[in-house]
Design an enzyme around this catalytic site. Structure first.
Site, PDB file in Angstrom:
ATOM      1  N   MET A 266      38.948  33.279  38.186  1.00 19.62           N
ATOM      2  CA  MET A 266      38.896  34.074  39.417  1.00 19.62           C
ATOM      3  C   MET A 266      40.276  34.639  39.712  1.00 19.62           C
ATOM      4  O   MET A 266      41.272  33.926  39.652  1.00 19.62           O
ATOM      5  CB  MET A 266      38.401  33.200  40.567  1.00 19.62           C
ATOM      6  CG  MET A 266      38.276  33.931  41.888  1.00 19.62           C
ATOM      7  SD  MET A 266      37.104  35.313  41.776  1.00 19.62           S
ATOM      8  CE  MET A 266      37.785  36.415  43.007  1.00 19.62           C
ATOM      9  N   GLU A 301      42.044  38.428  34.187  1.00 16.31           N
ATOM     10  CA  GLU A 301      42.303  38.073  35.586  1.00 16.31           C
ATOM     11  C   GLU A 301      43.630  38.654  36.067  1.00 16.31           C
ATOM     12  O   GLU A 301      43.750  39.070  37.229  1.00 16.31           O
ATOM     13  CB  GLU A 301      42.276  36.554  35.762  1.00 16.31           C
ATOM     14  CG  GLU A 301      41.001  35.875  35.305  1.00 16.31           C
ATOM     15  CD  GLU A 301      39.727  36.482  35.874  1.00 16.31           C
ATOM     16  OE1 GLU A 301      39.757  37.023  36.994  1.00 16.31           O
ATOM     17  OE2 GLU A 301      38.695  36.420  35.182  1.00 16.31           O
ATOM     18  N   HIS A 304      43.235  42.295  36.994  1.00 13.17           N
ATOM     19  CA  HIS A 304      42.571  42.494  38.283  1.00 13.17           C
ATOM     20  C   HIS A 304      43.573  42.707  39.419  1.00 13.17           C
ATOM     21  O   HIS A 304      43.182  43.197  40.483  1.00 13.17           O
ATOM     22  CB  HIS A 304      41.701  41.277  38.620  1.00 13.17           C
ATOM     23  CG  HIS A 304      40.282  41.385  38.175  1.00 13.17           C
ATOM     24  ND1 HIS A 304      39.495  42.495  38.422  1.00 13.17           N
ATOM     25  CD2 HIS A 304      39.474  40.493  37.538  1.00 13.17           C
ATOM     26  CE1 HIS A 304      38.289  42.296  37.935  1.00 13.17           C
ATOM     27  NE2 HIS A 304      38.244  41.096  37.387  1.00 13.17           N
TER      28      HIS A 304
END
Length: 861
Positions: A266, A301, A304
């Site tokens: 995440m 990640e 992002h």
């Protein structure tokens, strides 16, 4: 939880409305404890579109609530159906709430939960509402300040987003830390971690000269296994500066690895939380694929930070705006740091195995869906992998310079905003003076387009005419499809000379049909089309075995060369299935031999000579017959193994004795060696079995050890049980490696595979509450084409039982496992009836989660 008779509410893109209230700032105060955590939140709210303030809250015990310092009584608000509603006058207020939550009771692993003595969060997509009251939607961007107080002995490390601004000691052995994130973000990017952790630390100097402190936080014993992840992080930071011009924007970047996690990782701002399987790696415990996945996920990640964080989604229908784009970015990063040809093969193989199946089944949906019941069900291969292919097509059509110009305008125009896919495409239109209206259909229409190809060569005029016709099958809710804008990379190769005839050409197919004329074609050509997999489509081209073998030997595009050999193998296999025999075509044997003798990169050869998977073969047939597919494919493996026995042994020996190194060349040699061993052991030849068992025992790395174990597990030989027992004894205290032990047995084609999997589901080391372990056994078995689809339906019943057992614990895990049953229409009547019956049994179960209800109800529709 739902009753089977109730229908969940559907959320529709067409119903989107801007937020009634925005929250420019939020201050959170956590009094942390695994059994009872108290959360105080202070929201600064400002009127937006008007109406009452509606805050999401799920499973929260409300202790107090106030507005502008005034406590609210029961008549001042309503709290029902996970919505807290307050009617407010004026344009700006301070709303403060105090709630209590129980991390240790949170088996859904969404919100704040406990994992092996650690407290951590997962908030995407709608987990923040399980922490405190908030408008839990991605278009509400807030500046977060966070204070955490906890027992110092249990939780000596306290981390959150952004920068740590203060820390101190409290009473009774407690301590506290304050963090502040200077960048507005949606609540799904909030993160908190508290635990007894140690860090591998490093630093990165940005292009502008700023120093960034890097930390990967894990259990102390795991710190040595973090070096590869740290190197990948630094490489990805440099790559993003060089390729996209994006520099990191905080002084800290932290990663935490946890054992219990629903996803891979995440991208929370400045504090990425990872499934430990995508951080921890060393030669003894991680395969070459694991190392590649660690690097790719770390890069994903990190990327992002700009494509997802600095610019985020207006609503969840725009999910591919961040995920498809970022998958494309991580694919290109991996290609630049390894074998570009092999990376492309791997990505297309994954797309076909998962996303093409999705497109052809009841769960098909566009890259930007129109509706959903449960957003977690739309974290799919269509959103991620097909979304990445759409970005790749855009980059192909524009070319590198114009694609970069469009990206630069997108970043400049929308930094700090929550935007839509239209905003992304519009930036490329405006930067390059283009109209991409037709290209947008890739986001709006579901299904895999099929392009029929035929050609005519005229020797007198030395010209070739290529006829193209595109069509897309109906999908749920979309019976007819308008033509797509399809880029097709095309080249010609001389039928006699084998040389490329002229330069490759990019054809843009925009109409339902078109005829393309190519002149100055010096000799009869063999057509190579969709080179590099330039579009995510299926090609229907009536090429002969000789033409496919020709391309497999002469095409200068690695993917096209691989594709030609795969199509030749597929043609051989499907013809044998249709005839009901098991005779391998000599043309395939000769083509595989030629590839083995080609002197090309061993990594490429190892991929090219593999036969298509049983699932992919089934996807090409009107009705899937698992038994026939398995029988013919195994017979073909045996034929290739025996007729090319000397070549396989040569390939094995030539690549066997290399000292373990982690670089593309060494990985390629290991890949070819283990593919060769798979063909040698296909008929359980005692010499090959003995060699496999020796490799299992003597290997100095997990790649070779696990490859040998996988081969032995599918054989009826005494070495099978000995290897499984030895592997468990060696790695029983390493959860990630033990996952491999479970998965290897779940994927075994041994006749007793189902019985073995049922026994493993009762094993002391099996856990339904740990997503990695559950996926390793149950998810892997659902992908075991011949054994999951046993004619008696035992595999279907077992899977359904496991879905129901886990649904109340972790509904996201359960929903992902049920999907193989939804493809019942693709099978013969007997299997279809058994699969459908299990879906109906699941749907009739009281208390079904919304996640599982959506997948099952769509699967039965």
């Amino acid at each position: 939880m739902l009753d089977a008779a109730s229908t969940p509410q559907v959320t529709r893109l067409a119903d989107y409305r801007p937020p009634a209230w925005t929250v420019p700032a939020i201050a959170l105060d956590f009094d942390l404890d695994d059994k009872a955590t108290r959360v105080t939140s202070r929201l600064t709210v400002e009127r937006g579109e008007g109406g009452p303030l509606v805050l999401d809250g799920e499973g929260l015990r409300l202790i107090s609530l106030s507005v502008d310092g005034k406590p609210l009584g029961d008549g001042d608000y309503s709290y029902a159906d996970d919505k807290l509603t307050i009617t407010l006058n004026g344009d700006s207020h301070i709303v403060e709430s105090v709630v209590e939550i129980s991390p240790i009771a949170n088996t859904q692993l969404m919100g704040l939960y406990a994992s092996e003595g650690m407290l951590c969060t997962q908030c995407e997509a709608e987990g923040f509402r399980r922490i405190t009251f908030f408008p839990d939607r991605p278009d509400v961007l807030s500046r977060f300040t966070v204070k955490m107080t906890a027992d110092k002995a249990r939780y000596p490390v306290l981390l959150s987003n952004g920068n740590r601004v203060a820390a101190g000691e409290g009473k009774d052995g407690r301590h506290w830390a304050e963090w502040e994130d200077p960048f507005p973000k949606p609540c799904y990017l909030f993160a908190l971690v508290a635990g007894d952790l140690s860090a591998l630390k490093d630093e990165f100097v940005t292009a502008s000269g700023r120093k960034v402190e890097l930390g990967i936080w894990v259990r102390e014993a795991d710190v040595p296994r973090c070096r590869h992840a740290m190197d990948a992080l630094k490489s990805s930071m440099r790559w993003d500066e060089q390729v996209y011009g994006r520099e990191y924007d905080l002084d800290l970047f932290n990663i935490v690895a946890v054992s219990d996690f629903n996803f891979g990782a995440m991208e929370n701002k400045g504090l990425n939380i990872f499934n430990s399987k995508y951080i921890l790696a060393d030669a003894d415990t991680a395969t070459d694929l694991d190392f590649d996945n660690v690097a790719a996920v770390v890069a994903h990640e990190y990327f992002h930070n700009w494509t997802g964080n600095r610019i985020t989604c207006r609503d969840w229908f725009q999910l591919s705006l961040k995920e498809g784009l970022t998958v494309y970015r991580d694919q290109e990063f991996s290609a630049d740091h390894g074998s570009r040809a092999v990376k492309r093969i791997e990505d297309v193989r994954m797309l076909r195995a998962v996303q093409f199946q999705e497109d052809s089944g009841p769960l098909a949906h566009p890259v930007r869906p129109e509706s959903y019941m449960e957003i977690s069900n739309f974290y799919t291969a269509t959103i991620y992998n097909k979304g990445a292919e759409v970005i790749r097509m855009l980059a192909t059509l524009l070319g590198a310079d114009r694609y970069r110009a469009g990206c630069d305008l997108y970043f400049d125009r929308h930094d700090g905003q929550a935007v839509t896919i239209e905003d992304w495409v519009k930036a490329h239109e405006d930067a390059n003076g283009l109209d991409l209206t037709q290209f947008r259909r890739w986001y709006a229409q579901a299904g895999t387009p099929r392009v029929a190809v035929s050609s005519r060569y005229d020797a007198a005029s030395k010209s070739l005419e290529i006829d193209l016709a595109q069509s897309t099958p109906p999908t749920p809710g979309q019976d007819s499809k308008a033509p797509f804008h399809i880029p097709l990379d095309v080249a010609l190769f001389g039928r006699d000379s084998g040389a490329r005839l002229g330069d490759p050409r990019l054809i843009e197919l925009k109409d339902s049909s078109a005829t393309i004329r190519l002149d100055d074609v010096a000799e009869p050509p063999v057509l190579s089309i969709n080179r590099g997999f330039s579009a995510p489509i299926a090609i229907d081209a009536p090429q002969t075995r000789e033409e496919l073998a020709h391309l497999s030997a002469h095409d200068d595009d690695p993917f096209a060369r691989y594709e030609a050999l795969q199509r030749l193998a597929l043609l051989t296999l499907t013809d044998a299935i249709r005839r009901g025999d098991e005779v391998a075509d000599p043309a395939l044997v000769d083509a595989v031999a030629a590839t083995l003798d080609s002197g090309l990169d061993p990594a490429f050869i190892g991929e090219a000579v593999l036969l298509p998977s049983e699932a992919f073969i089934g996807d090409q047939m009107p009705t899937v017959d698992p038994d026939a597919i398995h029988g013919v494919r195994e017979a073909t493996r045996r034929t290739l193994g025996s007729q090319l026995n000397d070549r396989w042994w040569s390939a094995y020996r030539a690549n066997r004795d290399n000292r373990y190194e982690l670089n593309p060349e060494a990985k390629g040699r290991r890949r070819l060696k283990n593919v060769a061993l798979g063909y040698l052991v296909a008929d359980a030849d005692p010499k090959a079995v003995s060699t496999t068992f020796e490799q299992f025992g003597d290997a100095d790395n997990m790649t070779d050890r696990l490859a040998a174990l996988g081969l032995l597990t599918s054989l009826e030989v005494g070495e099978r049980e000995a290897a499984l027992a030895a592997f468990h004894a060696r790695y029983k205290n390493d959860p990630l490696v033990l996952d491999k032990w479970f998965a290897t047995q779940a994927l075994s084609t041994h006749p007793d595979a189902l019985d073995q999997v049922i026994a493993l589901s009762r094993h002391a080391d099996f856990s339904r509450t740990n997503p990695n372990r559950f996926r390793a056994l149950i998810g892997s078995f659902g992908a075991n084409q011949p054994r999951f689809h046993a004619a008696d339906g035992g595999g279907y019943a077992f899977l359904a039982n496991e879905v129901l057992a886990v649904d109340g614990l972790n509904s996201q895990s359960a929903a992902r496992m049920v999907q193989p049953l939804t493809r019942w229409r693709r099978f013969g009547a007997d299997r279809a009836a058994l699969m459908r019956a299990e879906l109906e049994r699941i749907l009739a179960t009281p208390g079904l989660s919304k996640d599982v209800y959506e997948v099952v109800s769509k699967g039965l529709a």
